[in-house]
Design a protein around this motif. Structure first.
Motif, short mmCIF file in Angstrom:
data_model
loop_
_atom_site.label_atom_id
_atom_site.label_comp_id
_atom_site.label_asym_id
_atom_site.label_seq_id
_atom_site.Cartn_x
_atom_site.Cartn_y
_atom_site.Cartn_z
N GLU A 109 0.83 -1.20 0.00
CA GLU A 109 0.00 0.00 0.00
C GLU A 109 0.88 1.27 0.00
O GLU A 109 0.62 2.21 -0.74
N ARG A 111 3.97 1.49 -1.03
CA ARG A 111 4.68 1.57 -2.31
C ARG A 111 3.81 2.26 -3.37
O ARG A 111 4.29 3.11 -4.11
N VAL A 112 2.54 1.88 -3.41
CA VAL A 112 1.61 2.47 -4.38
C VAL A 112 1.43 3.96 -4.07
O VAL A 112 1.43 4.80 -4.98
N GLU A 113 1.34 4.28 -2.78
CA GLU A 113 1.20 5.67 -2.35
C GLU A 113 2.44 6.50 -2.79
O GLU A 113 2.30 7.59 -3.32
N THR A 115 4.47 5.79 -5.20
CA THR A 115 4.48 5.87 -6.66
C THR A 115 3.66 7.07 -7.12
O THR A 115 4.06 7.79 -8.03
N LYS A 116 2.52 7.30 -6.46
CA LYS A 116 1.70 8.47 -6.80
C LYS A 116 2.46 9.75 -6.50
O LYS A 116 2.38 10.72 -7.27
N VAL A 117 3.20 9.77 -5.40
CA VAL A 117 3.98 10.95 -5.02
C VAL A 117 5.03 11.25 -6.09
O VAL A 117 5.18 12.40 -6.53
N LYS A 119 5.03 10.34 -9.21
CA LYS A 119 4.38 10.76 -10.46
C LYS A 119 4.03 12.24 -10.41
O LYS A 119 4.17 12.96 -11.40
N LYS A 120 3.58 12.70 -9.23
CA LYS A 120 3.25 14.11 -9.05
C LYS A 120 4.51 14.97 -9.18
O LYS A 120 4.50 16.01 -9.84
N GLU A 123 5.41 15.19 -12.82
CA GLU A 123 4.52 16.08 -13.56
C GLU A 123 4.88 17.54 -13.27
O GLU A 123 4.88 18.36 -14.19
N GLU A 180 10.06 4.48 -10.09
CA GLU A 180 8.92 3.58 -9.88
C GLU A 180 9.39 2.14 -9.76
O GLU A 180 8.90 1.38 -8.90
#
Length: 186
Positions: A109, A111-113, A115-117, A119-120, A123, A180
């Motif tokens: 969980e 790791r997925v969180e 990964t979103k960070v 990606k932000k 961007e 990632e």
């Protein structure tokens, strides 16, 4: 301003944007210990705010352990407090004059969180690079209107700026892909 100068200035700004992405990526923790994880932490001491790397030696004696040795023993508590209030999710352990930071395994969980960070962060880096492109394009058009550059120079300059933008966005994407992969590696 000649096209070459505009291109060099733009490339320099894009390089700085890319460097910022790299720096922010290094502060997102993967499963292994790294001094970059904490060296930028701000510590309130001596009546000012300083980075951890200015106040202590930071080493990784084991793959899952960060060891912090403050230069001044009176900074142990402020450093511990800064680590606890940071969003690292790591509990520091004070051992006399040393601070040990055991790096726990990352849950799926988390790791997925993370990964979103990242990606932000990527961007935001791409947006900064596109802002650099826009500034360069505006400058080229202004120089063209002022009569300092020919239409061909402006057109060629715009193509070069776009080429630079594409290169830097690709580098951000490559960094993101690598980060990632690091995050998802168990």
């Amino acid at each position: 301003m000649p096209v070459d100068e505009i291109l060099l200035d733009t490339e320099d700004k894009m390089e700085k944007s890319l460097h910022r992405v790299e720096t922010e990526f290094s502060q997102v923790r993967t499963g292994k210990a790294s001094p970059q994880l904490v060296d930028g932490l701000r510590i309130d001491c001596y009546g000012t705010s300083m980075t951890l790397k200015e106040l202590a030696g930071i080493t990784t004696p084991e793959p899952r352990m960060i060891l912090i040795q403050p230069w001044d023993d009176s900074n142990v508590d402020p450093i511990k407090k800064a680590i606890e209030t940071s969003n690292l999710g790591i509990s520091p352990q004070v051992d006399g004059k040393l601070i040990r930071m055991p790096i726990p395994e990352l849950s799926e969980e988390r790791r997925v969180e993370l990964t979103k960070v990242v990606k932000k962060i990527a961007e935001e880096g791409r947006i900064a690079i596109r802002h650099n492109r826009r500034d360069a394009m505006d400058q080229l058009k202004k120089e063209g209107k002022d009569g300092d550059l020919t239409e061909d120079d402006v057109s060629q300059g715009e193509k070069e700026v776009q080429k630079l933008t594409d290169q830097f966005v690709k580098r951000v994407d490559d960094l993101l892909e690598k980060k990632e992969a690091d995050l998802m590696k168990v």
